[in-house]
Write a protein that holds these residues in place. Structure first.
Motif, mmCIF file in Angstrom:
data_model
loop_
_atom_site.group_PDB
_atom_site.id
_atom_site.type_symbol
_atom_site.label_atom_id
_atom_site.label_comp_id
_atom_site.label_asym_id
_atom_site.label_seq_id
_atom_site.Cartn_x
_atom_site.Cartn_y
_atom_site.Cartn_z
ATOM 1 N N THR A 66 53.040 44.473 37.821
ATOM 2 C CA THR A 66 52.096 45.246 37.016
ATOM 3 C C THR A 66 50.913 44.393 36.581
ATOM 4 O O THR A 66 49.753 44.817 36.664
ATOM 5 C CB THR A 66 52.802 45.836 35.781
ATOM 6 N N GLY A 67 51.196 43.172 36.124
ATOM 7 C CA GLY A 67 50.110 42.279 35.710
ATOM 8 C C GLY A 67 49.166 41.962 36.853
ATOM 9 O O GLY A 67 47.935 41.949 36.676
ATOM 10 N N ILE A 68 49.718 41.704 38.041
ATOM 11 C CA ILE A 68 48.876 41.423 39.202
ATOM 12 C C ILE A 68 48.037 42.645 39.552
ATOM 13 O O ILE A 68 46.848 42.538 39.888
ATOM 14 C CB ILE A 68 49.749 41.004 40.403
ATOM 15 N N GLY A 69 48.641 43.831 39.459
ATOM 16 C CA GLY A 69 47.907 45.049 39.745
ATOM 17 C C GLY A 69 46.749 45.274 38.785
ATOM 18 O O GLY A 69 45.656 45.695 39.191
ATOM 19 N N ILE A 70 46.965 45.013 37.491
ATOM 20 C CA ILE A 70 45.890 45.164 36.502
ATOM 21 C C ILE A 70 44.742 44.216 36.818
ATOM 22 O O ILE A 70 43.562 44.589 36.759
ATOM 23 C CB ILE A 70 46.411 44.904 35.078
ATOM 24 N N ALA A 71 45.073 42.962 37.167
ATOM 25 C CA ALA A 71 44.034 41.996 37.542
ATOM 26 C C ALA A 71 43.259 42.485 38.758
ATOM 27 O O ALA A 71 42.028 42.389 38.810
ATOM 28 C CB ALA A 71 44.659 40.632 37.808
ATOM 29 N N ALA A 72 43.983 43.012 39.754
ATOM 30 C CA ALA A 72 43.323 43.519 40.957
ATOM 31 C C ALA A 72 42.410 44.695 40.625
ATOM 32 O O ALA A 72 41.300 44.816 41.177
ATOM 33 C CB ALA A 72 44.373 43.932 41.992
ATOM 34 N N ALA A 73 42.848 45.580 39.720
ATOM 35 C CA ALA A 73 42.024 46.722 39.331
ATOM 36 C C ALA A 73 40.729 46.271 38.665
ATOM 37 O O ALA A 73 39.650 46.822 38.924
ATOM 38 C CB ALA A 73 42.817 47.638 38.400
ATOM 39 N N LEU A 74 40.808 45.244 37.810
ATOM 40 C CA LEU A 74 39.606 44.730 37.158
ATOM 41 C C LEU A 74 38.674 44.080 38.177
ATOM 42 O O LEU A 74 37.448 44.283 38.132
ATOM 43 C CB LEU A 74 39.980 43.730 36.069
ATOM 44 N N VAL A 75 39.227 43.317 39.101
ATOM 45 C CA VAL A 75 38.403 42.684 40.136
ATOM 46 C C VAL A 75 37.732 43.750 41.005
ATOM 47 O O VAL A 75 36.549 43.629 41.373
ATOM 48 C CB VAL A 75 39.253 41.728 40.992
ATOM 49 N N ARG A 76 38.454 44.806 41.327
ATOM 50 C CA ARG A 76 37.841 45.902 42.101
ATOM 51 C C ARG A 76 36.698 46.542 41.317
ATOM 52 O O ARG A 76 35.663 46.893 41.881
ATOM 53 C CB ARG A 76 38.899 46.954 42.434
ATOM 54 N N GLY A 77 36.887 46.701 40.003
ATOM 55 C CA GLY A 77 35.817 47.259 39.190
ATOM 56 C C GLY A 77 34.578 46.380 39.209
ATOM 57 O O GLY A 77 33.447 46.887 39.185
ATOM 58 N N ILE A 78 34.767 45.078 39.251
ATOM 59 C CA ILE A 78 33.640 44.147 39.309
ATOM 60 C C ILE A 78 32.984 44.171 40.689
ATOM 61 O O ILE A 78 31.757 44.146 40.818
ATOM 62 C CB ILE A 78 34.114 42.719 38.966
ATOM 63 N N ALA A 79 33.812 44.235 41.729
ATOM 64 C CA ALA A 79 33.304 44.116 43.096
ATOM 65 C C ALA A 79 32.700 45.415 43.627
ATOM 66 O O ALA A 79 31.761 45.383 44.433
ATOM 67 C CB ALA A 79 34.434 43.653 44.022
ATOM 68 N N ARG A 80 33.232 46.562 43.218
ATOM 69 C CA ARG A 80 32.751 47.844 43.738
ATOM 70 C C ARG A 80 31.522 48.319 42.967
ATOM 71 O O ARG A 80 31.211 47.809 41.892
ATOM 72 C CB ARG A 80 33.854 48.891 43.667
ATOM 73 N N GLN A 81 30.848 49.321 43.512
ATOM 74 C CA GLN A 81 29.697 49.889 42.828
ATOM 75 C C GLN A 81 29.629 51.397 43.058
ATOM 76 O O GLN A 81 30.087 51.903 44.079
ATOM 77 C CB GLN A 81 28.399 49.230 43.280
ATOM 78 N N THR A 82 29.091 52.079 42.048
ATOM 79 C CA THR A 82 28.907 53.545 42.053
ATOM 80 C C THR A 82 30.174 54.287 42.480
ATOM 81 O O THR A 82 30.145 55.158 43.332
ATOM 82 C CB THR A 82 27.724 53.941 42.969
#
Length: 587
Positions: free
Chosen positions: A148-164
């Motif tokens: 779960t912790g790794i998934g949360i980190a991945a979700a935040l990184v995706r939010g930073i890396a993705r756009q619109t």
């Protein structure tokens, strides 16, 4: 502070740096639903079956609210599942010692502890938990709370890396893939290695051995008795230790944790266990650089973590090698350092290094008694937790915690140059700063609030084995450990007294829940906001998020927030204790 110890420190840092990129590459494949790994031929059918059983469409992604809701529902269900196992332990199989079910308060504390990846233990493992409880109720969370912790980190990184976009991934996919492709295979290999070092793995009843010198035992007002035998714990230990270290869980199979020769048999097992605590958290920094297209940024975050870690290690090591000032004043053991509470086979350096590793990461496993460290030596692991567990931190939790400080550092940099702050091409507005500050203030309020309450309450003082500033440090350490989801303790505090008073168990349980979930929710909200933004090309006034200047600013932000929040409390505990000891006083 000998040359051999410096060599060990350099070796540890060198091996950690060497495995960071390979692990980061593998993590990038695991965290990509379309990523292919060498385990696909074996695990892909199991992965597909898991999605069908769960009723999940793996290609359908969630926004931050959907991701958060799925995570919270799953965690709550797991908490109730484990609570039931612990309460009904006496009715369940694999209980060769006939151990009773846990009390409601202790079962609540323990279920919350393992659900939140804290593994705080208000009990002695070998005298409280059946094999079934250890392997099913607790190990289940060791895997899924880490995933779960790794998934949360991945979700935040995706939010930073993705756009619109509003999507951050699929919680159920992240959970399944992290468990199957990352945690299970590495833990299987690590468990086999630990068995090769002499760690036990069996389902035997406990052995009974004759002691060389019978002991006279006095329990409160009861008549003294002579004990000539000793029970030696057995059980499936290697499999539990592997995931407790790799998943930064830390809960000991036995009460002595990694100081026990069964849980930590050799110097090599000690080294590998410390390395496994840091491994995934270190690899996630490379994943950050890869996902955002800025590898220098990932390495800069890693460098900031390592500077803080090395500084903490040197401080703790120096304090313990220097020894107890009171002993110095008496002319006792001046050349040996502070060996109280430490295994002679590990010595001063490996005890200090392990203490900083386990509190820099939110692991909590210990190979020495932190309560017996010198005042300044004990301050270091305490402060490591109060920084927010961002120096590597828990698997996933360390990265998303450090990214909160990255947002604040970028915001501060923007204020200094009079420009709207930008992070990797995205404008940092009031909402992101508010969410970052909320996640930090929640931790501070919980730690200091509960410590203040305990320090003026009869139940809080009753659980202490020490008075004065050290007793205050015990309470501060307990709530710092719980809120930071670490799980280690100044062992002088009794959170589960014979009287059955539930205050510590309940308040520590609440602190764990706050430290885990009330930090994650604003972070995912911040991730959702960042994902919707467009990325702009860097301009002449854009602050670079890689390189030495950024590393210095990030470290300064982490230390400034930690110092402002907790320095007054630390002054009341370990700092004043140090000056009292310099004067030859215990209180």
């Amino acid at each position: 502070m000998h040359a051999k110890d410096w060599i060990q420190l350099m070796l540890f840092l060198g091996v950690l740096a060497a495995i960071t990129k390979p692990l980061g590459i593998y993590l990038s494949k695991v965290l990509d639903p379309e990523g292919k790994t060498w385990l696909d031929p074996v695990l892909k059918p199991l992965e597909r079956l898991s999605y069908r059983v769960m009723g999940t469409e793996p290609k359908k992604e969630q926004d931050w609210k959907g991701y958060t809701l799925a995570m919270l529902v799953f965690s709550l269900t797991g908490l109730v599942f484990t609570y039931a196992i612990l309460r009904l332990q006496h009715l369940l199989p694999m209980n060769p010692e006939g151990l009773p079910g846990l009390s409601p308060a202790l079962a609540f504390n323990t279920a919350v502890s393992f659900t939140t990846n804290t593994n705080w233990q208000s009990y002695g493992g070998e005298g409280t938990m059946s094999y079934f409880s250890q392997m099913v109720g607790l190990s289940f969370h060791n895997f899924v709370s880490a995933a779960t912790g790794i998934g949360i980190a991945a979700a935040l990184v995706r939010g930073i890396a993705r756009q619109t976009t509003s999507s951050l991934g699929n919680f159920w996919v992240d959970l399944v893939r992290c468990t199957y492709y990352l945690l299970l295979p590495i833990c299987a290999a690590l468990a086999v290695f630990l068995v090769s070092q002499g760690m036990i793995q069996n389902f035997k009843s406990y052995d009974v051995a004759q002691v060389v010198e019978p002991q006279v035992v006095q329990v409160e007002d009861a008549e003294a008795t002579t004990v000539g035998t000793q029970k030696i714990a057995q059980g499936p230990m290697a499999s539990q230790v592997a995931i407790k270290m790799l998943g930064t869980n830390g809960g000991g199979f036995v009460n002595a944790n990694a100081a026990h020769p069964y849980e930590n048999p050799t110097p090599l097992s000690n080294f590998v266990q410390m390395l496994s605590i840091f491994a995934i958290g270190s690899g996630l920094t490379w994943y950050l650089g890869k996902a955002t297209g800025n590898q220098g940024h990932g390495w800069s975050v890693w460098a900031a973590m390592m500077v803080l870690f090395v500084a903490g290690t040197l401080g703790c090591w120096w304090a313990e090698a220097r020894g107890n000032p009171i002993h110095h004043g008496l002319g006792l053991a001046m050349a040996d350092g502070n060996f109280e509470g430490k295994e002679v086979r590990f010595g001063i350096f490996n005890s200090s290094l392990f203490a900083v590793v386990t509190t820099a990461a939110s692991c909590g496993a210990v190979n020495s008694m932190h309560d017996s460290f010198t005042a300044l030596g004990g301050l270091v692991p305490l402060f490591m937790m109060e920084l927010g567990e961002v120096v590597i931190g828990g698997v996933g939790a360390g990265l998303y915690g450090m990214l909160v400080f990255v947002v604040l550092a970028v915001f501060i940099a923007g204020l200094m140059v009079g420009r709207t702050p930008e992070y990797l091409g995205k404008k940092i507005n009031a909402f992101e700063v508010k969410m970052a500050m909320l996640s930090l203030l929640v931790l501070t309020l919980t730690i200091l609030g509960f410590t203040a309450w305990a320090s003026v309450s009869d139940w809080g003082l009753a659980g202490l084995n020490n008075a004065g500033p050290h007793g205050f440090s015990e309470m501060l350490y307990a709530y710092s450990s719980a809120t930071a989801n670490n799980g280690s303790a100044f062992g002088g505090l009794t959170a589960n007294p014979a009287s059955g008073d539930p205050h510590y168990n309940v308040t520590l349980g609440v602190a764990m829940l706050v430290g885990r979930f009330l930090m994650i929710v604003p972070i995912l909200a911040m991730a959702g906001s960042l994902a919707k933004k467009k990325t702009s090309p860097p301009g002449p006034g854009t602050f670079p998020v890689s390189g030495g200047t950024f590393v210095v600013l990030l470290i300064g932000t982490v230390l400034l927030v930690g110092a402002l929040n907790f320095l007054p409390a630390l002054a009341l505990g370990p700092i004043v204790e140090h000056f009292l000891m310099l004067g030859g006083n215990l209180f």
